[in-house]
Design a protein around this motif. Structure first.
Motif, PDB file in Angstrom:
ATOM      1  N   UNK A   1       4.207  -7.803  -3.261  1.00 25.11           N
ATOM      2  CA  UNK A   1       4.960  -7.344  -4.433  1.00 25.11           C
ATOM      3  C   UNK A   1       6.411  -7.801  -4.336  1.00 25.11           C
ATOM      4  N   UNK A   2       6.934  -7.769  -3.110  1.00 21.07           N
ATOM      5  CA  UNK A   2       8.319  -8.200  -2.911  1.00 21.07           C
ATOM      6  C   UNK A   2       8.498  -9.663  -3.339  1.00 21.07           C
ATOM      7  N   UNK A   3       7.541 -10.510  -2.974  1.00 16.06           N
ATOM      8  CA  UNK A   3       7.621 -11.923  -3.353  1.00 16.06           C
ATOM      9  C   UNK A   3       7.564 -12.073  -4.867  1.00 16.06           C
ATOM     10  N   UNK A   4       6.667 -11.289  -5.482  1.00 14.88           N
ATOM     11  CA  UNK A   4       6.555 -11.348  -6.944  1.00 14.88           C
ATOM     12  C   UNK A   4       7.870 -10.914  -7.579  1.00 14.88           C
ATOM     13  N   UNK A   5       8.465  -9.863  -6.996  1.00  9.32           N
ATOM     14  CA  UNK A   5       9.747  -9.359  -7.505  1.00  9.32           C
ATOM     15  C   UNK A   5      10.849 -10.406  -7.319  1.00  9.32           C
ATOM     16  N   UNK A   6      10.906 -10.988  -6.108  1.00  5.86           N
ATOM     17  CA  UNK A   6      11.890 -12.044  -5.842  1.00  5.86           C
ATOM     18  C   UNK A   6      11.814 -13.131  -6.907  1.00  5.86           C
TER      19      UNK A   6
ATOM     20  N   UNK B   1       1.676 -18.408   5.903  1.00  9.47           N
ATOM     21  CA  UNK B   1       2.999 -18.660   5.328  1.00  9.47           C
ATOM     22  C   UNK B   1       3.415 -17.535   4.381  1.00  9.47           C
ATOM     23  N   UNK B   2       2.548 -17.230   3.420  1.00  8.61           N
ATOM     24  CA  UNK B   2       2.848 -16.213   2.428  1.00  8.61           C
ATOM     25  C   UNK B   2       3.070 -14.852   3.091  1.00  8.61           C
ATOM     26  N   UNK B   3       2.158 -14.525   4.016  1.00 17.75           N
ATOM     27  CA  UNK B   3       2.233 -13.245   4.711  1.00 17.75           C
ATOM     28  C   UNK B   3       3.578 -13.090   5.418  1.00 17.75           C
ATOM     29  N   UNK B   4       3.966 -14.120   6.181  1.00 16.03           N
ATOM     30  CA  UNK B   4       5.179 -13.997   6.989  1.00 16.03           C
ATOM     31  C   UNK B   4       6.430 -13.924   6.123  1.00 16.03           C
ATOM     32  N   UNK B   5       6.529 -14.771   5.093  1.00 14.57           N
ATOM     33  CA  UNK B   5       7.771 -14.730   4.317  1.00 14.57           C
ATOM     34  C   UNK B   5       7.855 -13.472   3.456  1.00 14.57           C
ATOM     35  N   UNK B   6       6.694 -12.952   3.029  1.00 19.44           N
ATOM     36  CA  UNK B   6       6.710 -11.687   2.299  1.00 19.44           C
ATOM     37  C   UNK B   6       7.296 -10.587   3.161  1.00 19.44           C
ATOM     38  N   UNK B   7       6.850 -10.538   4.409  1.00 21.02           N
ATOM     39  CA  UNK B   7       7.332  -9.504   5.323  1.00 21.02           C
ATOM     40  C   UNK B   7       8.817  -9.690   5.630  1.00 21.02           C
ATOM     41  N   UNK B   8       9.226 -10.941   5.855  1.00 22.11           N
ATOM     42  CA  UNK B   8      10.656 -11.182   6.126  1.00 22.11           C
ATOM     43  C   UNK B   8      11.490 -10.753   4.927  1.00 22.11           C
ATOM     44  N   UNK B   9      11.056 -11.181   3.753  1.00 18.87           N
ATOM     45  CA  UNK B   9      11.835 -10.913   2.552  1.00 18.87           C
ATOM     46  C   UNK B   9      11.980  -9.412   2.313  1.00 18.87           C
ATOM     47  N   UNK B  10      10.918  -8.684   2.624  1.00 16.49           N
ATOM     48  CA  UNK B  10      10.938  -7.243   2.350  1.00 16.49           C
ATOM     49  C   UNK B  10      11.775  -6.460   3.356  1.00 16.49           C
TER      50      UNK B  10
ATOM     51  N   UNK C   1      -4.438   5.730   8.058  1.00 12.37           N
ATOM     52  CA  UNK C   1      -3.746   4.674   8.832  1.00 12.37           C
ATOM     53  C   UNK C   1      -3.955   3.284   8.244  1.00 12.37           C
ATOM     54  N   UNK C   2      -5.182   3.012   7.837  1.00  9.08           N
ATOM     55  CA  UNK C   2      -5.492   1.711   7.233  1.00  9.08           C
ATOM     56  C   UNK C   2      -4.655   1.490   5.984  1.00  9.08           C
ATOM     57  N   UNK C   3      -4.632   2.509   5.116  1.00  7.89           N
ATOM     58  CA  UNK C   3      -3.897   2.370   3.854  1.00  7.89           C
ATOM     59  C   UNK C   3      -2.407   2.155   4.114  1.00  7.89           C
ATOM     60  N   UNK C   4      -1.858   2.915   5.087  1.00 11.57           N
ATOM     61  CA  UNK C   4      -0.426   2.783   5.379  1.00 11.57           C
ATOM     62  C   UNK C   4      -0.108   1.368   5.849  1.00 11.57           C
ATOM     63  N   UNK C   5      -0.871   0.861   6.815  1.00 18.04           N
ATOM     64  CA  UNK C   5      -0.574  -0.461   7.368  1.00 18.04           C
ATOM     65  C   UNK C   5      -0.774  -1.553   6.315  1.00 18.04           C
ATOM     66  N   UNK C   6      -1.853  -1.454   5.549  1.00 19.99           N
ATOM     67  CA  UNK C   6      -2.104  -2.468   4.515  1.00 19.99           C
ATOM     68  C   UNK C   6      -1.000  -2.435   3.455  1.00 19.99           C
ATOM     69  N   UNK C   7      -0.566  -1.219   3.101  1.00 20.09           N
ATOM     70  CA  UNK C   7       0.512  -1.118   2.106  1.00 20.09           C
ATOM     71  C   UNK C   7       1.802  -1.724   2.650  1.00 20.09           C
ATOM     72  N   UNK C   8       2.138  -1.383   3.892  1.00 21.70           N
ATOM     73  CA  UNK C   8       3.419  -1.838   4.462  1.00 21.70           C
ATOM     74  C   UNK C   8       3.456  -3.338   4.713  1.00 21.70           C
TER      75      UNK C   8
ATOM     76  N   UNK D   1       2.937  -4.481  -0.092  1.00 22.90           N
ATOM     77  CA  UNK D   1       4.359  -4.461  -0.440  1.00 22.90           C
ATOM     78  C   UNK D   1       5.044  -5.812  -0.234  1.00 22.90           C
ATOM     79  N   UNK D   2       4.752  -6.527   0.850  1.00 23.28           N
ATOM     80  CA  UNK D   2       5.349  -7.871   0.970  1.00 23.28           C
ATOM     81  C   UNK D   2       4.973  -8.787  -0.195  1.00 23.28           C
TER      82      UNK D   2
END
Lengths: 313, 279
Positions: free
Chosen positions: A58-63, B123-132, A44-51, A55-56
């Protein structure tokens, strides 16, 4: 009572020993089977931390590396961030406001921590209580309180007008000045609370020894006390700096998104009124992340150094 | 003779710093208290357009406490606080079982993952989640889901440190070994022997986490905004509308957080005293 307890302990040891000796097969089986099931507890910890954490990010890095206009992989967004005046200004403002508030907060906190550590327990406890309580007073409530005090029709503004104090009468809360004043406000309790324990490590005998050796007060502070506290001071400074860099609520409540500040600009790229621009926002976010990571590393370094004993610096 | 002079000089300097110190501490305390006290006074008077306020009134509080939107936002804030902190506690307790009973090598990785939110903040946490997740059409694009997830991550560092310190202070690994020797399963030992012993340690860190979520504006505003207004977003939305009402909200928020903080300090003080007595 004592007898049974000691017998009980012996029994335990005996069972443990014989268990290990007489049935090696079953013990080994248990050891290998159990841990495998035990790992499930991590899921459960791994799933929540990953999600919601990894991943957020990584998404920013990708953006940040997918060009807004070209759509190709590259540094296009970073080039735009570092060449567009608004973004340059945002990075610069964030850095200097954070640095200034951190340094001023630090100087006040240093003196406050020093006096608090020399004060009687009653005074120290009362002061620490105020620090603890007021360290919660930040964000939107803080911005509101300062509007009441120093806004266009604020109480202190009125006082300034009536008694002809230009600093108060003409104070511009809705800009850099206001941000600096408010950032300093929330840095002071945090910095003092972080520094008071460091002062506890300064021994009274040092002062006495220095005085006996004819050291002046200046010598004592600048050659003995401050060098000793340096790791704590620099560590705290980096905490304050990153604290101000990441601050958002206070600034947003005061000027909405209408100011060139990193945290505000990043957010408005992602929840813009007109159109979102994740590419630019991502690149700006990576700049902020880089600054924060540097702060954390600096802080870790000095915290370790402070813990190791204060022999260096 | 020289000694006497020296002693007198030292005594005098201690005396002097003590007075200067008191003055300095008072000035700092005043700087910290004035914004809140001004808000408190502002909330209790009809108007404050001159140097002194005029017309004492409780109207602002009356208005606030009969405002259904206010109670709704308080209710939402409490749900967010309690549920997110509870989720985080369960996640970390389960994960810490692996650290204490299965493989210690997980510990540094866990520490790293748990401290990331502390370094990056809202800030970083919230926008990362929104963006994803925004507009992905999955269950994860549900704003509530994102918000609970984000809060769970936000308080990770605090809960993690609280639980880790509590586990270290009772030497959980040894307790589990002892229970195992008596024929108890590891997980059962963890739940029945270790957990009851760390409850008070968890309590302090979870109260701290509650007060952090209670004071959060960034995540609530960025992720949920007006869709699911918490108390801070409610305050921000009211600031331009009615400053009287807003000042009352500020006072209420502050009082709630101050009470929680006082409780935390009291529990921490009690724990320290206990430790001293045991040592």
């Amino acid at each position: 009572m004592e007898n049974t307890a000691s017998i009980g302990e012996k029994d335990v040891r005996a069972v443990g020993a014989t268990g290990a000796r007489t049935a090696p097969g079953s013990a080994a089986a248990r050891v290998t089977r159990r841990p495998r099931a035990g790992w499930l507890a991590l899921v459960p910890f791994v799933v929540v931390v990953a999600l919601f954490e990894i991943m957020p990010l990584l998404q920013l890095a990708l953006d940040s590396v997918i060009g807004r206009d070209s759509g190709a992989l590259g540094l296009e967004n970073y080039v735009r961030v570092f060449t567009t005046p608004l973004y340059q200004q945002s990075i610069w403002n964030s850095v200097w406001i954070s640095l200034l508030s951190a340094v001023v907060g630090m100087v006040v906190a240093f003196l406050a921590a020093r006096f608090a550590s020399e004060a009687s327990p009653r005074v120290r406890n009362a002061f620490t209580m105020v620090l603890n309580m007021m360290s919660n007073f930040s964000g939107v409530p803080l911005a509101f309180a300062f509007m009441i005090l120093m806004g266009n029709a604020g109480v202190l503004t009125l006082v300034g007008q009536q008694f002809n104090i230009p600093f108060l009468a003409n104070f511009n809360l809705y800009g850099a000045d206001g941000l600096v004043i408010m950032y300093i406000y929330f840095q002071i309790p945090l910095a003092t609370l972080l520094l008071i324990p460091a002062f506890a490590g300064i021994r009274k005998s040092w002062r006495e020894a220095a005085t006996i050796l004819q050291a002046t007060s200046f010598d004592y502070w600048f050659r003995i006390a401050i060098p000793n506290l340096m790791p704590s001071i620099l560590g705290t400074l980096s905490v304050l700096f990153s604290n101000a860099l990441a601050a958002y609520a206070t600034a947003y409540a005061l000027v909405m998104n209408n100011y060139a500040l990193l945290a505000l600009q990043i957010t408005s790229r992602f929840k813009g009124d007109v159109q979102t621009d994740a590419a630019t926002g991502g690149a700006l976010a990576m700049v902020l992340i880089a600054l924060m990571v540097v702060c954390t590393l600096v802080n870790n370094y000095f915290t370790r150094r402070a813990a190791k004993g204060r022999e260096l610096v | 003779m020289a000694h006497k002079n020296l002693a007198a000089r030292t005594a005098a300097s201690v005396q002097r710093t003590s007075l200067a110190g008191r003055v300095f501490l008072c000035v700092v305390a005043a700087y910290l208290l004035i914004p809140f006290l001004a808000t408190l006074v502002y909330s209790l008077f009809v108007e404050w357009t001159d140097i002194l306020p005029s017309g004492f009134t409780l109207r602002n509080y009356q208005e606030l406490f009969t405002n259904a939107v206010f109670w709704a936002s308080i209710g939402r804030t409490l749900v967010l606080c309690l549920v997110s902190v509870a989720i985080t506690i369960v996640l970390i307790l389960l994960a810490m079982y692996v650290v204490v009973a299965v493989n210690r090598k997980v510990a540094p990785v866990m520490q790293f993952l748990c401290m990331i939110p502390y370094a990056l903040q809202g800030v970083i946490l919230s926008i990362g989640i929104i963006s994803l997740y925004t507009g992905t059409g999955t269950i994860l694009s549900n704003r509530m889901f994102m918000l609970f997830g984000a809060y769970t991550i936000l308080v990770l560092p605090y809960i993690y440190q609280g639980i880790r310190n509590a586990l270290n202070s009772i030497d959980a690994g040894m307790l589990i070994q002892a229970a195992e020797m008596l024929g108890c399963g590891r997980f059962r030992a963890y739940v029945q022997v270790v957990l009851p012993n760390i409850l008070s340690g968890i309590l302090v860190s979870s109260l701290l986490a509650e007060s952090i979520i209670f004071g959060d504006f960034v995540l609530a505003n960025n992720i949920a905004g007006t869709n699911y207004q918490n108390i801070q977003v409610f305050l921000q939305a009211n600031m331009d509308v009615s400053s009287g009402l807003s000042s009352a909200i500020v006072v209420v928020i502050f009082v709630v957080v101050a009470l929680v903080t006082a409780l935390v300090l009291k529990l921490q003080g009690a724990a320290q005293n206990n430790a001293k007595e045991q040592a």
